[in-house]
Design an enzyme around this catalytic site. Structure first.
Site, PDB file in Angstrom:
ATOM      1  N   ARG A  18      53.291  43.301  29.797  1.00 30.11           N
ATOM      2  CA  ARG A  18      52.320  44.328  30.180  1.00 30.11           C
ATOM      3  C   ARG A  18      51.007  43.663  30.547  1.00 30.11           C
ATOM      4  O   ARG A  18      50.480  42.852  29.775  1.00 30.11           O
ATOM      5  CB  ARG A  18      52.069  45.301  29.014  1.00 30.11           C
ATOM      6  CG  ARG A  18      53.298  46.081  28.558  1.00 30.11           C
ATOM      7  CD  ARG A  18      53.743  47.081  29.588  1.00 30.11           C
ATOM      8  NE  ARG A  18      54.906  47.836  29.157  1.00 30.11           N
ATOM      9  CZ  ARG A  18      55.770  48.407  30.011  1.00 30.11           C
ATOM     10  NH1 ARG A  18      55.619  48.278  31.319  1.00 30.11           N
ATOM     11  NH2 ARG A  18      56.781  49.096  29.563  1.00 30.11           N
ATOM     12  N   GLU A  19      50.487  44.003  31.725  1.00 31.13           N
ATOM     13  CA  GLU A  19      49.192  43.489  32.170  1.00 31.13           C
ATOM     14  C   GLU A  19      48.125  44.496  31.755  1.00 31.13           C
ATOM     15  O   GLU A  19      48.185  45.663  32.152  1.00 31.13           O
ATOM     16  CB  GLU A  19      49.208  43.327  33.689  1.00 31.13           C
ATOM     17  CG  GLU A  19      50.285  42.334  34.138  1.00 31.13           C
ATOM     18  CD  GLU A  19      50.656  42.446  35.615  1.00 31.13           C
ATOM     19  OE1 GLU A  19      49.964  43.151  36.372  1.00 31.13           O
ATOM     20  OE2 GLU A  19      51.662  41.818  35.994  1.00 31.13           O
ATOM     21  N   ALA A  41      26.207  56.703  34.518  1.00 32.67           N
ATOM     22  CA  ALA A  41      27.200  56.193  33.567  1.00 32.67           C
ATOM     23  C   ALA A  41      26.937  54.720  33.312  1.00 32.67           C
ATOM     24  O   ALA A  41      26.234  54.062  34.086  1.00 32.67           O
ATOM     25  CB  ALA A  41      28.611  56.377  34.124  1.00 32.67           C
ATOM     26  N   GLU A  81      19.815  43.701  36.214  1.00 32.97           N
ATOM     27  CA  GLU A  81      19.268  42.901  37.311  1.00 32.97           C
ATOM     28  C   GLU A  81      20.179  42.873  38.541  1.00 32.97           C
ATOM     29  O   GLU A  81      19.717  42.629  39.646  1.00 32.97           O
ATOM     30  CB  GLU A  81      18.928  41.476  36.864  1.00 32.97           C
ATOM     31  CG  GLU A  81      20.138  40.732  36.326  1.00 32.97           C
ATOM     32  CD  GLU A  81      19.855  39.257  36.057  1.00 32.97           C
ATOM     33  OE1 GLU A  81      18.699  38.841  36.199  1.00 32.97           O
ATOM     34  OE2 GLU A  81      20.819  38.547  35.715  1.00 32.97           O
ATOM     35  N   GLU A 112      21.677  54.871  29.030  1.00 34.11           N
ATOM     36  CA  GLU A 112      22.090  54.762  30.431  1.00 34.11           C
ATOM     37  C   GLU A 112      21.385  55.811  31.298  1.00 34.11           C
ATOM     38  O   GLU A 112      21.003  55.533  32.429  1.00 34.11           O
ATOM     39  CB  GLU A 112      23.611  54.887  30.554  1.00 34.11           C
ATOM     40  CG  GLU A 112      24.374  53.655  30.086  1.00 34.11           C
ATOM     41  CD  GLU A 112      24.192  52.434  31.011  1.00 34.11           C
ATOM     42  OE1 GLU A 112      23.731  52.586  32.156  1.00 34.11           O
ATOM     43  OE2 GLU A 112      24.520  51.317  30.561  1.00 34.11           O
ATOM     44  N   GLU A 166      39.925  51.292  29.317  1.00 32.42           N
ATOM     45  CA  GLU A 166      38.606  51.918  29.480  1.00 32.42           C
ATOM     46  C   GLU A 166      38.665  53.401  29.109  1.00 32.42           C
ATOM     47  O   GLU A 166      39.450  54.163  29.663  1.00 32.42           O
ATOM     48  CB  GLU A 166      38.096  51.810  30.925  1.00 32.42           C
ATOM     49  CG  GLU A 166      36.695  52.387  31.067  1.00 32.42           C
ATOM     50  CD  GLU A 166      36.285  52.687  32.515  1.00 32.42           C
ATOM     51  OE1 GLU A 166      35.098  52.577  32.806  1.00 32.42           O
ATOM     52  OE2 GLU A 166      37.141  53.053  33.347  1.00 32.42           O
TER      53      GLU A 166
END
Lengths: 176, 176
Positions: free
Chosen positions: B36-37, B75, B138, B91, B118
């Site tokens: 699995r990647e 976000a 930056e 954020e 994620e």
């Protein structure tokens, strides 16, 4: 305001079966340089499929990345050069055994624009007929379940439905 | 039906600034082996922010993975150990200059369960006050825009809004 970043060079740092990972050297809008980590993915389709009793067809699947089993709308990645509707029809049949007589394109979205180019195209399918047994990929194990919208919302509260495409699908159905 | 996959070993194939990529050797439910990647990501928050005129606050940003500029809800990724609400507040302020007096947790979802961990936690913010100029990272260049829901839907039709979290946010707002 100019926002574009120019690619000055790129390195492929991983080439897998599913994804390729690149690091791009970029020139930022203020002319300074930076690096972008990008996961290349073939793209995917997902299908909101309504069975003959008006229930939603979901697949229950273990997701190694998450370390848990979740319920999702049927989905799968595009083969090279494959038209999206063909992928949708193929994946629905492979994962659930159903063919559908009515197909509608709903929308498309990039799942993680900050680091990946995966785009999901979302379809809705009606007029389902069970055509055959499942033909999942050899490393794909899943269970087909049929749920009402209320049951799906309950699964979402329990975080058993917990991915973006299925969350979007439930909101889409609630919104009609 | 047992769906879980057991990890037998793993290799870190890329360690970047934002993501880490692992290949895990797994034992499948039928006892065969596969790989699995997996893209490891720190997780992110996103904010549906309503300005004093009832407009939605979006950020216009170039996304190198997509090769285009899109409009998204503000976000950003979580810092190690940071509480999600704190990330959301940080954020919003860094990307738009706004602080908010009212915060509500909406939902969370995994963006790409097939290859990434994620998870985006979605908040809604009201009672906005402009506190300062922007303090973006930056290498982050963006433009703040204020749009009505109608304008946002138009942007989505033009695929200038084209990511999962913002698409979800628009459906969420349409659904109330």
């Amino acid at each position: 305001m100019k926002l574009e970043e120019e690619t000055l060079g790129k390195e492929i740092v991983f080439e897998g079966r599913l994804i390729r990972v690149e690091v791009e050297d970029v020139r930022l809008p203020d002319h300074s340089h930076s690096k972008r980590e990008i996961v290349r993915h073939p793209g995917a389709v997902a299908v909101i499929a309504h069975d003959e009793n008006g229930r939603l067809v979901l697949v229950r699947q273990y997701r190694k990345a998450l370390g848990k089993v979740i319920y999702e709308i049927p989905a799968g990645k595009k083969e090279t050069g494959e038209e999206s509707l063909v992928t949708a029809q193929r994946e629905l049949e492979e994962e659930t055994g159903y063919t559908a007589s009515e197909w509608k394109e709903i929308t498309s979205f990039y799942t993680s624009p900050g680091f990946a180019d995966e785009c999901i195209e979302l379809y809705e399918a009606k007029g389902l007929t069970l055509s055959q047994g499942l033909q999942t990929d050899e490393d794909e194990f899943l269970e087909v379940v049929h749920v009402t919208l209320e049951e799906a919302n309950e699964l979402q509260k329990e975080k058993k439905i917990h991915d973006a495409k299925t969350a979007y699908a439930l909101l889409y159905l609630a919104n009609r």
